[in-house]
Design a protein around this motif. Structure first.
Motif, PDB file in Angstrom:
ATOM      1  N   UNK A  98       0.828  -1.201   0.000  1.00  0.00           N
ATOM      2  CA  UNK A  98       0.000   0.000   0.000  1.00  0.00           C
ATOM      3  C   UNK A  98       0.864   1.254   0.000  1.00  0.00           C
ATOM      4  N   UNK A  99       1.912   1.249   0.805  1.00  0.00           N
ATOM      5  CA  UNK A  99       2.835   2.393   0.808  1.00  0.00           C
ATOM      6  C   UNK A  99       3.425   2.603  -0.579  1.00  0.00           C
ATOM      7  N   UNK A 100       3.790   1.515  -1.207  1.00  0.00           N
ATOM      8  CA  UNK A 100       4.382   1.602  -2.544  1.00  0.00           C
ATOM      9  C   UNK A 100       3.376   2.134  -3.560  1.00  0.00           C
ATOM     10  N   UNK A 101       2.133   1.676  -3.476  1.00  0.00           N
ATOM     11  CA  UNK A 101       1.094   2.124  -4.407  1.00  0.00           C
ATOM     12  C   UNK A 101       0.888   3.638  -4.329  1.00  0.00           C
ATOM     13  N   UNK A 102       0.987   4.182  -3.106  1.00  0.00           N
ATOM     14  CA  UNK A 102       0.774   5.616  -2.900  1.00  0.00           C
ATOM     15  C   UNK A 102       2.089   6.402  -2.928  1.00  0.00           C
ATOM     16  N   UNK A 103       3.172   5.706  -3.293  1.00  0.00           N
ATOM     17  CA  UNK A 103       4.502   6.330  -3.407  1.00  0.00           C
ATOM     18  C   UNK A 103       4.933   7.005  -2.110  1.00  0.00           C
ATOM     19  N   UNK A 104       4.649   6.340  -1.016  1.00  0.00           N
ATOM     20  CA  UNK A 104       5.035   6.823   0.307  1.00  0.00           C
ATOM     21  C   UNK A 104       6.405   6.260   0.665  1.00  0.00           C
ATOM     22  N   UNK A 105       7.291   7.129   1.132  1.00  0.00           N
ATOM     23  CA  UNK A 105       8.593   6.699   1.629  1.00  0.00           C
ATOM     24  C   UNK A 105       8.516   6.539   3.139  1.00  0.00           C
ATOM     25  N   UNK A 106       8.938   5.391   3.652  1.00  0.00           N
ATOM     26  CA  UNK A 106       8.962   5.153   5.093  1.00  0.00           C
ATOM     27  C   UNK A 106      10.299   5.611   5.670  1.00  0.00           C
ATOM     28  N   UNK A 107      10.233   6.332   6.776  1.00  0.00           N
ATOM     29  CA  UNK A 107      11.426   6.703   7.530  1.00  0.00           C
ATOM     30  C   UNK A 107      11.377   5.964   8.857  1.00  0.00           C
ATOM     31  N   UNK A 108      12.360   5.109   9.098  1.00  0.00           N
ATOM     32  CA  UNK A 108      12.389   4.299  10.313  1.00  0.00           C
ATOM     33  C   UNK A 108      13.300   4.929  11.353  1.00  0.00           C
ATOM     34  N   UNK A 109      12.746   5.151  12.546  1.00  0.00           N
ATOM     35  CA  UNK A 109      13.526   5.677  13.668  1.00  0.00           C
ATOM     36  C   UNK A 109      13.217   4.842  14.901  1.00  0.00           C
ATOM     37  N   UNK A 110      14.056   4.963  15.918  1.00  0.00           N
ATOM     38  CA  UNK A 110      13.846   4.190  17.133  1.00  0.00           C
ATOM     39  C   UNK A 110      14.502   4.874  18.317  1.00  0.00           C
ATOM     40  N   UNK A 111      14.020   4.527  19.510  1.00  0.00           N
ATOM     41  CA  UNK A 111      14.681   4.942  20.741  1.00  0.00           C
ATOM     42  C   UNK A 111      15.374   3.768  21.423  1.00  0.00           C
ATOM     43  N   UNK A 112      15.096   2.558  20.944  1.00  0.00           N
ATOM     44  CA  UNK A 112      15.595   1.398  21.679  1.00  0.00           C
ATOM     45  C   UNK A 112      16.060   0.234  20.809  1.00  0.00           C
ATOM     46  N   UNK A 113      15.568   0.123  19.580  1.00  0.00           N
ATOM     47  CA  UNK A 113      15.880  -1.052  18.759  1.00  0.00           C
ATOM     48  C   UNK A 113      17.332  -1.017  18.300  1.00  0.00           C
ATOM     49  N   UNK A 114      18.015  -2.138  18.487  1.00  0.00           N
ATOM     50  CA  UNK A 114      19.407  -2.256  18.069  1.00  0.00           C
ATOM     51  C   UNK A 114      19.499  -2.898  16.691  1.00  0.00           C
ATOM     52  N   UNK A 115      20.444  -2.429  15.899  1.00  0.00           N
ATOM     53  CA  UNK A 115      20.643  -2.998  14.572  1.00  0.00           C
ATOM     54  C   UNK A 115      21.443  -4.299  14.680  1.00  0.00           C
ATOM     55  N   UNK A 116      20.753  -5.426  14.477  1.00  0.00           N
ATOM     56  CA  UNK A 116      21.422  -6.720  14.452  1.00  0.00           C
ATOM     57  C   UNK A 116      21.000  -7.462  13.187  1.00  0.00           C
ATOM     58  N   UNK A 117      21.423  -8.696  13.030  1.00  0.00           N
ATOM     59  CA  UNK A 117      21.150  -9.431  11.799  1.00  0.00           C
ATOM     60  C   UNK A 117      19.654  -9.623  11.559  1.00  0.00           C
TER      61      UNK A 117
END
Length: 208
Positions: free
Chosen positions: A122-141
């Motif tokens: 749905x995001x793609x259909x409406x050409x919406x770009x997602x911006x991902x942010x966090x206060x706690x999630x760690x970047x792991x595999x």
């Protein structure tokens, strides 16, 4: 001079940072247009800053403002090409405007990314770009794998887990369109100060 990936700078609130980022050829520069935010930029300040800039596009950043109010506000800010919002319910009212839409989403656990994957088409259909942010999630595999799945189905900007030593590796593993970093004096996880932002941009710079 150019950068190896797509870059958005958010919360810009002063000319020196804006001119530096413009000179580094970032793609998008965001300005907060909500009056109760400490990084609020008035129409006069916006003009003062952007009159010095060229070669990039400008984003109007909002958190909770109603779409009708957003569109009214933008009449005082000529040159804005994108709108960034956080309330998903506002997407339908803005999707058919002439503006590019960025939806900022807080992801605090891996299940939050999985929920976004279910809506990615749905995001793609409406050409919406997602911006991902966090206060706690760690970047792991595991997080990288989920973001990669999401990025295969819609445009994603990564606003966390970024540092100068590993920025290109992170982009390649996640398959995101690009990254977002904060300008101004805002402190974010993984971004200690403007010097770190500059370190990352210089790492991304393509040498002539």
């Amino acid at each position: 001079m150019a950068l190896k990936t797509f870059v958005k700078i958010s919360s810009v609130n002063n000319l020196s940072d804006a001119r530096y980022c413009s000179g580094m050829q970032v793609n998008l520069m965001g300005f907060c247009l909500e009056e109760n935010n400490k990084n609020f930029i008035s129409p006069e300040k916006f003009k003062e800053i952007t009159d010095w800039l060229s070669g990039l596009e400008f984003v109007a950043e909002f958190e909770h403002t109603h779409p009708e109010r957003i569109l009214t506000t933008l009449q005082d800010y000529p040159g804005i090409s994108h709108i960034q919002i956080q309330e998903e319910i506002h997407l339908k009212m803005l999707a058919n405007t002439s503006y590019g839409i960025i939806l900022k989403q807080q992801v605090e656990k891996i299940e939050d990314i999985e929920d976004l994957i279910k809506k990615a088409a749905s995001y793609n259909d409406f050409q919406v770009t997602l911006l991902l942010v966090t206060d706690s999630l760690q970047m792991d595999k595991d997080v990288e794998v989920q973001i990669k799945t999401l990025a295969e189905q819609c445009q994603v900007l990564l606003g966390f887990g970024i540092d100068a030593a590993h920025v290109m590796e992170t982009i390649e593993k996640t398959g995101v369109k690009g990254i977002e970093m904060a300008g101004g004096d805002e402190i974010k996880p993984g971004l200690k100060d403007f010097d770190e932002l500059a370190d990352i941009l210089e790492t991304l710079e393509i040498e002539d």
